[in-house]
Scaffold this active site. Structure first.
Site, PDB file in Angstrom:
ATOM      1  N   LYS A  69       0.805  -1.225   0.000  1.00 10.98           N
ATOM      2  CA  LYS A  69       0.000   0.000   0.000  1.00 10.98           C
ATOM      3  C   LYS A  69       0.840   1.280   0.000  1.00 10.98           C
ATOM      4  O   LYS A  69       0.381   2.319  -0.484  1.00 10.98           O
ATOM      5  CB  LYS A  69      -0.988  -0.017   1.167  1.00 10.98           C
ATOM      6  CG  LYS A  69      -2.087  -1.060   0.987  1.00 10.98           C
ATOM      7  CD  LYS A  69      -3.231  -0.885   1.951  1.00 10.98           C
ATOM      8  CE  LYS A  69      -4.360  -1.854   1.635  1.00 10.98           C
ATOM      9  NZ  LYS A  69      -5.538  -1.645   2.513  1.00 10.98           N
ATOM     10  N   ASP A 105      -9.957   2.653  -0.220  1.00 16.87           N
ATOM     11  CA  ASP A 105     -10.245   2.220   1.148  1.00 16.87           C
ATOM     12  C   ASP A 105     -11.063   3.273   1.897  1.00 16.87           C
ATOM     13  O   ASP A 105     -11.951   2.940   2.687  1.00 16.87           O
ATOM     14  CB  ASP A 105      -8.952   1.958   1.922  1.00 16.87           C
ATOM     15  CG  ASP A 105      -8.312   0.621   1.570  1.00 16.87           C
ATOM     16  OD1 ASP A 105      -9.033  -0.271   1.093  1.00 16.87           O
ATOM     17  OD2 ASP A 105      -7.096   0.478   1.786  1.00 16.87           O
TER      18      ASP A 105
END
Length: 275
Positions: A69, A105
Site C-alpha cells: 500500500k 479504502d
C-alpha cells in the site's frame, strides 16, 4: 476506459494473496456488467512490484493489499489526491504517462459505516499501519476532525501522524492497552491483524458504542462478538471490502459498480461475514 467488446485483464497484487476475496467481487461485477474481463490474484512483494507491472503495461488496473500500500506511491507516475493525502494506495490505474495510484479504502470505510448509520462524535483507531491511515481520512469525511490512534509501538506511528498533518486532523497517539481510556470512544476501529484484538474482548463495551473490525474471517471476530453481546453496534470489515472493491470496479471499467451482485457473490463465498 472500459471496452465491452475487448477482453481486459485486472488483478489483485499482494503477499500473501491466495486468500483474497477480491477476485470473487471483481468477477461478479464483470459478469453482471456483461464485460468479458478477467481478474486474478498475483503473488507480489515490494521487490517484485516493478517487474510485475512492467510485464502487464496494457492491463486495466490492479488492486493491492499488504505489503504494497505504500509501495504503490513509489511506482506511480501520478498520485490521486486521496492517496496522496492518506499516504497509501490500494489501486493502480493506467494513465497517459504511466500508472496512477488511488485509494478506495477511504470510500469503502465511509460506505460501510454509512450502511449502519454511524455518526460518531469521537473515534479511536487500533493500529497504525496503512489501513489506519485510510481510517483517519475516512473519519474526517464523516466529520470527525480529532481522533486517537492506539499503537503497539507508538514510535512506529510516524506515517499515520503524517496523514493527520496533511489532513489537518488532530491526532493523539498512545500505547495500545486493554485499559486505554480512548477505548471508550463512540467509534472504535480495529485495523489489527487477525487475533491481535482478542485482548480487548473483556472490556466493558457500551450500547452507545460502535466497534468496526476490519477482520471479517471468521466473523464475528472475538472482539466483535463480545462487543455485540454487550449491546454495541458491530460493523464487519467485509463491508469495507465490498465497497472499496465497488469503487475500484467503477474506476477500472468506467461503469457504475453492481454492488448488489457483488454483495451476493461475497455472501455466497463467505456466508456469515457480516454483510
Amino acid at each position: 476506459m472500459g471496452n465491452d467488446s475487448a477482453r481486459r485483464r485486472a488483478a489483485v497484487l499482494g503477499r500473501p494473496v491466495a486468500h483474497s476475496l477480491s477476485p470473487v467481487l471483481h468477477r461478479a461485477a464483470y459478469a453482471d456488467l456483461g464485460l468479458d474481463w478477467s481478474y486474478e490474484a498475483i503473488d507480489c512483494g515490494i521487490d517484485d512490484l516493478i517487474g510485475v507491472l512492467a510485464e502487464r503495461e496494457d492491463w486495466a488496473g490492479f488492486s493491492a493489499t499488504m505489503p504494497l500500500k505504500h509501495a504503490l506511491l513509489d511506482v506511480a507516475a501520478d498520485v490521486r489526491p486521496v492517496a496522496a493525502a492518506v499516504g497509501a494506495a490500494n489501486t493502480l490505474l493506467p494513465g497517459p504517462d504511466g500508472w496512477i495510484a488511488d485509494n478506495t479504502d477511504v470510500a469503502g470505510v465511509v460506505a460501510a459505516l454509512g450502511e449502519h448509520g454511524v455518526e460518531p462524535g469521537s473515534a479511536t483507531v487500533l493500529g497504525a499501519g496503512g489501513t489506519a491511515q485510510a481510517m483517519v481520512a475516512a473519519l474526517l469525511a464523516l466529520g470527525v476532525g480529532e481522533c486517537t490512534v492506539l499503537a503497539r509501538d507508538p514510535r512506529r506511528a510516524a506515517p499515520v501522524l503524517d496523514t493527520a498533518e496533511r489532513l489537518d486532523v488532530r491526532l493523539t497517539v498512545d500505547r495500545l492497552a486493554p485499559d486505554a481510556s480512548a477505548l471508550a470512544a463512540d467509534l472504535v476501529i480495529s485495523t489489527l491483524p487477525p487475533g491481535a484484538a482478542d485482548a480487548y474482548t473483556e472490556r466493558d463495551w457500551q450500547p452507545r458504542q460502535t466497534v468496526f473490525d476490519v477482520v471479517y474471517a471468521p466473523w464475528p471476530t472475538a472482539l466483535a462478538a463480545r462487543a455485540g453481546e454487550r449491546g454495541a453496534r458491530v460493523v464487519s470489515g467485509a463491508l469495507m471490502l465490498l465497497h472499496q472493491a465497488a469503487a475500484q470496479v467503477s474506476l477500472m471499467t468506467g461503469r457504475d459498480a453492481p454492488v448488489s451482485a457483488m454483495r451476493l457473490a461475497l455472501a455466497e463465498i463467505a456466508p456469515g461475514s457480516g454483510i
